[in-house]
Design an enzyme around this catalytic site. Sequence first.
Site, PDB file in Angstrom:
ATOM      1  N   HIS A 160       0.601  -1.659  -0.205  1.00 32.18           N
ATOM      2  CA  HIS A 160      -0.541   0.169   0.210  1.00 32.18           C
ATOM      3  C   HIS A 160       0.948   1.307   0.518  1.00 32.18           C
ATOM      4  O   HIS A 160       0.566   2.114   0.665  1.00 32.18           O
ATOM      5  CB  HIS A 160      -1.205  -0.220   0.841  1.00 32.18           C
ATOM      6  CG  HIS A 160      -2.017  -0.721   1.033  1.00 32.18           C
ATOM      7  ND1 HIS A 160      -2.903  -1.520   0.653  1.00 32.18           N
ATOM      8  CD2 HIS A 160      -1.381  -2.301   2.111  1.00 32.18           C
ATOM      9  CE1 HIS A 160      -3.436  -2.772   0.837  1.00 32.18           C
ATOM     10  NE2 HIS A 160      -2.494  -3.276   1.906  1.00 32.18           N
ATOM     11  N   SER A 286      15.029  20.652 -16.054  1.00 30.13           N
ATOM     12  CA  SER A 286      13.485  20.918 -16.069  1.00 30.13           C
ATOM     13  C   SER A 286      14.183  21.727 -17.034  1.00 30.13           C
ATOM     14  O   SER A 286      15.384  22.579 -16.462  1.00 30.13           O
ATOM     15  CB  SER A 286      12.960  20.756 -14.767  1.00 30.13           C
ATOM     16  OG  SER A 286      12.629  22.271 -14.998  1.00 30.13           O
TER      17      SER A 286
END
Length: 429
Positions: A160, A286
């Site tokens: 999870h 970026s």
Amino acid sequence: MTRRLWDKGEGHASPVADRLTAFTVGDDPQTDMAWAAEDVLGSIAWVGAQERAGLLEAEDADTLREGLRTIAQEIAGGRFVIPAELEDVHSAVEVLLTERLGPVAGKLHTGRSRNDQVLTDLRLWMRARVSEGRAAHLDLVSDLLGFARSHPGRLTGYTHLQRAMPSSYALWAAGYAGALLDATALYDAAAALTDRCPLGTAAGYGSTLPMGTAAGRASIARDLGFGSAEQPVTAAQLTRGLVESAVLGAFAASAHLVGRLAWDVSLYSTSEFALLTLDDALTTGSSIMPQKRNPDVAELLRGQAHRVRAAQREIEDLTLLPGGYHRDLQHTKAPLLRGVRVGLETLHVASLMVRGVHPRPQPQDPELYATAEAFARARASGQPFREVYREVGREIKQGRFTPGAPGGDAVPDAEIDLLQARWEALQPG
Ligand code: ARG
């Protein structure tokens, strides 16, 4: 004047006719370049079959073979093109032979159809791509096993997306290796489907000539190195799309597992998880944020399974047709090429990714050992697991848990050896 093979002189050229011809030709001049070599191979086998059947004199057969071998060399040397007005590779080869050899070239097509020709081309092409894909798939397994052997350090096991159990980098990579080894069976299934020869089934119903009989087709299958001939003739056209789907299914399974691995890599390499570092080559900068390196290779790998499955789905949907040949089948070629290209690239790039990721060992949270501790206490004391489970839980809640029995993060050397043995057993004989 048109050069199309099937023109019998009744057509009238007009802008409308030209437009509709272009529509029916579609992408064939581009797509068929991929299996031009296979088309010539099939034709060489067909010349042999006609010779055996007594339909071609040795001299004519030699002339045709010679002409076909020249075209094969031109294909290999990048000197072959399919002119749009010739529709497809089958016509382009025959027209070229006619220009060079004269009327004898008109004997080549006796007893076959472009319907079984295209099936044969695709079958030969897919057979080679499956073996290429299977090899790249097993190369990826090998890279993962190499990673597992060289990185025994501890890694948190997540369920999870929550820290769950102690584990290791070795087990993480070995898990993917094991699942990929399981999926190798899909390549073997696809290989079995590509191993049947459709040549001689003609338009889909065989022919009255010896090459169209079961025995004739069995000889052709042997000549082309297939395990057997497609049987009976009416099965051949039904396999169009079916084989493609099996081939793309194998690539999709690889890409699916690569996608999950890539998900892990993109997640684990974030500063939030900080479990892996990536070689610079696996990242891009970026354009706005000077501090950023983005895990683009992993992100692009993540989506590849969707792209392969989309191609597979496109083919499956297109081929839900009545029996026999239909022109719709032509549209299966572009997605096949696309899906296989994406599948192969996925495997090659995934191997590069595995070689470019590096563990960043983390201090292990003591709570990860809670389960092992509960097992150890139950085993030592004979108390029911449920009681020690509660006891450990209470200790954790009160902040006084110290594990006495770490475990679960041992290096699974024996398991890696087992995977290695499976990998070796899957190497081509
Ligand atoms: N280009 C066609 C295909 O890929 C095969 C040749 C056309 N056959 C025909 N009967 N019109 O399916």
